[in-house]
Design an enzyme around this catalytic site. Structure first.
Site, short mmCIF file in Angstrom:
data_model
loop_
_atom_site.label_atom_id
_atom_site.label_comp_id
_atom_site.label_asym_id
_atom_site.label_seq_id
_atom_site.Cartn_x
_atom_site.Cartn_y
_atom_site.Cartn_z
N TRP A 103 0.83 -1.21 0.00
CA TRP A 103 0.00 0.00 0.00
C TRP A 103 0.85 1.24 0.00
O TRP A 103 0.55 2.21 -0.70
CB TRP A 103 -0.99 -0.02 1.17
CG TRP A 103 -1.91 -1.20 1.09
CD1 TRP A 103 -1.99 -2.25 1.96
CD2 TRP A 103 -2.88 -1.49 0.06
NE1 TRP A 103 -2.92 -3.16 1.54
CE2 TRP A 103 -3.50 -2.72 0.38
CE3 TRP A 103 -3.28 -0.82 -1.10
CZ2 TRP A 103 -4.49 -3.30 -0.41
CZ3 TRP A 103 -4.28 -1.39 -1.89
CH2 TRP A 103 -4.87 -2.61 -1.54
N ASP A 172 -1.96 6.50 6.10
CA ASP A 172 -2.95 5.54 5.62
C ASP A 172 -3.22 4.59 6.79
O ASP A 172 -2.43 3.72 7.10
CB ASP A 172 -2.40 4.78 4.41
CG ASP A 172 -3.36 3.69 3.92
OD1 ASP A 172 -4.43 3.50 4.54
OD2 ASP A 172 -3.03 3.04 2.91
N LYS A 196 -12.28 -2.08 6.40
CA LYS A 196 -11.47 -2.93 7.27
C LYS A 196 -12.02 -2.86 8.70
O LYS A 196 -12.37 -3.87 9.28
CB LYS A 196 -10.00 -2.49 7.26
CG LYS A 196 -9.40 -2.32 5.86
CD LYS A 196 -9.00 -3.64 5.22
CE LYS A 196 -8.75 -3.57 3.72
NZ LYS A 196 -7.76 -2.64 3.23
C1 LIG Z 1 -7.21 -2.20 1.89
C2 LIG Z 1 -6.20 -1.14 1.98
C3 LIG Z 1 -6.12 -0.11 1.01
C4 LIG Z 1 -7.00 -0.06 -0.22
O1 LIG Z 1 -8.26 0.34 0.11
P1 LIG Z 1 -9.37 0.61 -1.02
O2 LIG Z 1 -10.48 1.20 -0.21
O3 LIG Z 1 -9.69 -0.71 -1.64
O4 LIG Z 1 -8.82 1.57 -2.00
C5 LIG Z 1 -5.16 0.86 1.20
N1 LIG Z 1 -4.33 0.86 2.25
C6 LIG Z 1 -4.38 -0.11 3.18
C7 LIG Z 1 -3.43 -0.06 4.33
C8 LIG Z 1 -5.31 -1.13 3.08
O5 LIG Z 1 -5.35 -2.10 4.00
#
Ligand SMILES: *Cc1c(COP(=O)(O)O)cnc(C)c1O
Length: 361
Positions: A103, A172, A196
């Site tokens: 990511w 993030d 998540k």
């Molecule tokens: C799942 C995830 C993403 C991607 O998320 P989307 O909503 O599918 O764009 C980005 N960063 C992390 C740390 C993730 O776990």
């Protein structure tokens, strides 16, 4: 009702059962409106209460004052990879990133596409992203320092956040958002895909510190500017109404039934301890992340060979334990144990793992 499984999926992930029940109970008639929340105008008083409730709870849970805006933006966490540099990079100044996995790598790529001066000031790529880097220097020139607090695929997590002095942190937090208390002050911006830890898929929560709004270039397209969302309480256009509604319910559950983020962290630590203790005590399972960098959210592990891993995932599914296959890019096994995954589910998994080791190991 059919039997619900123990869900260890990495995302979209388990939601708290009381939240699902509440959704079910008010689905056909939302608080006397005579319609579901999906059928109500986003300009109505009903939805105003929904979105304001979600915003207020977010700030309360995270201990944030009015110097932070809480926004809901479609496009998931992945859209934030490009919106962050577009909005927050300062003219003639570099943007700094720490690379701890898939990511982070994607976030870096989006800043590079925009022709930014991207500096990767630390990385754990040398050992296959199995650890969180330490001992790096942050220099005050940077527009911001971007990092990924929990690495969903490799199963590592920052035990403490990097220190960057006056350089605002941008994080993030998709896969550990609301899983533990944080000090919000060093953060210029936090973003998290909802699917998540806080709700269904379809939007990201973005928390932006007020002073960051001054950086946004005039010329950006309207829908890619954070100010469009902050000025209109995320209601410039039609938002993901249902997602925001569920997020509100999850946060209410977190506050009222769990007791807030400290209580949540205690439960999350216990869940992770059960699985890591089992892995460490076995000669059969092997954790893939370095111990000091292990994630409390995504427990990644291997079995002695891929055949056994396939059999493990298959047998587990038969016993009602789902979502244990590792990410397609790395293989192996992964148990995602976000907020909504109960201690009971984790104990059921630990029992299964012990049994599988005894019979197959
Ligand atoms: C799942 C995830 C993403 C991607 O998320 P989307 O909503 O599918 O764009 C980005 N960063 C992390 C740390 C993730 O776990």
């Amino acid at each position: 009702m059919g039997k619900r499984i123990h869900n260890f999926s990495a995302g979209p992930a388990a939601l708290p059962l009381p939240v699902l029940e509440e959704i079910r109970d008010e689905l056909l008639d939302y608080k006397g409106a005579g319609m579901s929340i999906m059928e109500i105008s986003h300009r109505s008083k009903y939805f105003d209460d929904v979105i304001n409730g979600a915003v207020d709870r977010t700030k309360k849970l995270l201990g944030m004052g009015d110097d932070f805006h809480v926004l809901f933006i479609q496009g998931g966490a992945s859209l934030q990879f490009c919106m962050v540099p577009m909005n927050l990079a300062l003219e003639g100044r570099p943007v700094d990133y720490i690379n701890t996995g898939t990511w982070s790598t994607k976030a870096i790529k989006e800043a590079q596409i925009q022709g930014r001066d991207v500096r990767i000031i630390a990385s754990s790529e040398d050992r296959d992203f199995s650890y969180i880097p330490r001992g790096f220097q942050v220099d005050g020139e940077a527009s911001y320092l971007h990092f990924t607090s929990n690495n969903t695929i490799k199963g590592t997590q920052w035990p403490e956040f990097p220190e960057a002095g006056d350089v605002p942190l941008v994080c993030d937090m998709s896969s550990d958002f609301m899983s533990r208390p944080i000090d919000p002050r060093p953060f210029g911006l936090i973003y998290a895909g909802a699917q998540k830890n806080i709700g269904p898929s379809g939007c990201a929560m973005v928390i932006i510190r007020r002073d960051m709004l001054d950086r946004i270039p005039e010329g950006l397209p309207t829908m890619l500017k954070y100010s469009t969302f902050s000025e209109k309480n995320s209601l410039y256009n039609t938002p993901s109404c249902f997602v925001i509604y569920v997020i509100g319910l999850v946060l209410k559950w977190l506050e009222e039934e769990i007791g807030g983020l400290e209580a949540m962290e205690t439960i999350n630590r216990e869940k992770a301890r059960i699985l890591y203790d089992l892995i460490d005590g076995s000669g059969f399972y092997r954790g893939t992340a370095e111990k000091a960098s292990r994630s409390l959210m995504n427990v990644t592990f291997r079995l002695p060979n891929e055949d056994l891993e396939d059999r493990f995932v298959g047998e587990a599914a038969k016993k009602g334990l789902g979502g244990l296959k590792g990410h397609r890019s790395v293989g192996g096994c992964r148990a995602s144990i976000y907020n909504a995954t109960t201690l009971e589910s984790v104990r059921a998994l630990a029992d299964f793992m012990s049994h599988f080791e005894k019979t197959q190991g």
